[in-house]
Scaffold this motif. Structure first.
Motif, PDB file in Angstrom:
ATOM      1  N   GLU A   4       0.832  -1.207   0.000  1.00 22.91           N
ATOM      2  CA  GLU A   4       0.000   0.000   0.000  1.00 22.91           C
ATOM      3  C   GLU A   4       0.868   1.259   0.000  1.00 22.91           C
ATOM      4  OE1 GLU A   4      -0.389  -2.543   2.163  1.00 22.91           O
ATOM      5  OE2 GLU A   4      -2.277  -3.399   1.517  1.00 22.91           O
ATOM      6  N   ARG A   8       1.185   4.107  -3.052  1.00 20.53           N
ATOM      7  CA  ARG A   8       1.069   5.555  -2.845  1.00 20.53           C
ATOM      8  C   ARG A   8       2.273   6.277  -3.439  1.00 20.53           C
ATOM      9  NH1 ARG A   8      -3.817   7.507  -2.368  1.00 20.53           N
ATOM     10  NH2 ARG A   8      -4.925   6.732  -0.575  1.00 20.53           N
ATOM     11  N   GLU A  11       1.744   6.418  -7.109  1.00 20.07           N
ATOM     12  CA  GLU A  11       0.792   7.485  -7.431  1.00 20.07           C
ATOM     13  C   GLU A  11       1.501   8.834  -7.389  1.00 20.07           C
ATOM     14  OE1 GLU A  11      -3.123   9.690  -5.516  1.00 20.07           O
ATOM     15  OE2 GLU A  11      -2.771   7.590  -4.993  1.00 20.07           O
ATOM     16  N   SER A  33      -8.782   9.020  -5.486  1.00 23.21           N
ATOM     17  CA  SER A  33      -7.822   9.584  -4.556  1.00 23.21           C
ATOM     18  C   SER A  33      -7.894  11.097  -4.652  1.00 23.21           C
ATOM     19  CB  SER A  33      -6.410   9.085  -4.875  1.00 23.21           C
ATOM     20  OG  SER A  33      -5.485   9.515  -3.900  1.00 23.21           O
ATOM     21  N   GLU A  37      -5.543  13.130   0.356  1.00 25.93           N
ATOM     22  CA  GLU A  37      -5.517  11.714   0.726  1.00 25.93           C
ATOM     23  C   GLU A  37      -4.123  11.124   0.527  1.00 25.93           C
ATOM     24  OE1 GLU A  37      -7.649   7.513  -0.514  1.00 25.93           O
ATOM     25  OE2 GLU A  37      -8.691   9.381  -0.951  1.00 25.93           O
ATOM     26  N   LEU A  38      -3.509  11.433  -0.611  1.00 24.93           N
ATOM     27  CA  LEU A  38      -2.156  10.938  -0.869  1.00 24.93           C
ATOM     28  C   LEU A  38      -1.172  11.501   0.148  1.00 24.93           C
ATOM     29  CD1 LEU A  38      -0.027   9.487  -2.642  1.00 24.93           C
ATOM     30  CD2 LEU A  38       0.088  11.593  -4.000  1.00 24.93           C
ATOM     31  N   SER A  41      -1.801  10.142   3.698  1.00 26.49           N
ATOM     32  CA  SER A  41      -1.480   8.727   3.869  1.00 26.49           C
ATOM     33  C   SER A  41       0.033   8.525   3.914  1.00 26.49           C
ATOM     34  CB  SER A  41      -2.122   7.862   2.785  1.00 26.49           C
ATOM     35  OG  SER A  41      -1.595   8.156   1.517  1.00 26.49           O
ATOM     36  N   LEU A  42       0.773   9.237   3.061  1.00 25.58           N
ATOM     37  CA  LEU A  42       2.229   9.074   3.060  1.00 25.58           C
ATOM     38  C   LEU A  42       2.874   9.591   4.343  1.00 25.58           C
ATOM     39  CD1 LEU A  42       3.216   9.949  -0.616  1.00 25.58           C
ATOM     40  CD2 LEU A  42       3.431   7.732   0.526  1.00 25.58           C
TER      41      LEU A  42
END
Length: 114
Positions: A4, A8, A11, A33, A37-38, A41-42
């Protein structure tokens, strides 16, 4: 590196995929996405340092840590903060530098765990 997390990073490294996912332009991926969100999350959902510490490739590890600093130092354009339009991020030259840096990393060959 977890799959996951790697997804990311992939992406992050592909501006065309970002356009598909964030703006829903020609989105044939079945995924959705956004910039926030990206980004969250990272730097929020994942322990970035933990994800890269076990990599065998020291050059990739060093560059991923540099990427983390770039993300932490990134400032959204002021116009983004008024309407949260992801196209503003996609057109930002500073964001494009981050994407280009990520694109030049060999993320695809990084080993993943499930």
């Amino acid at each position: 590196m977890y799959k996951e997390f790697k997804d990311r990073l992939l992406e992050l490294s592909d501006i065309n995929l970002q356009r598909k996912l964030w703006l829903n332009i020609g989105n044939d991926t079945g995924l959705v996405s956004s910039y926030s969100e990206l980004f969250n999350s990272l730097l929020g959902d994942f322990d970035f340092d933990y994800e890269v510490k076990s990599l065998e490739d020291s050059n990739l590890k060093q560059n991923l840590l540099k990427l983390k600093v770039m993300l932490e130092e990134y400032k959204e354009p002021s116009s983004y903060k008024t309407n949260y339009d992801d196209s503003i991020i996609l057109d930002d030259p500073n964001w494009k530098k981050i994407v280009l840096f990520a694109k030049n990393l060999d993320i695809i060959t990084a080993k993943t765990t499930e």
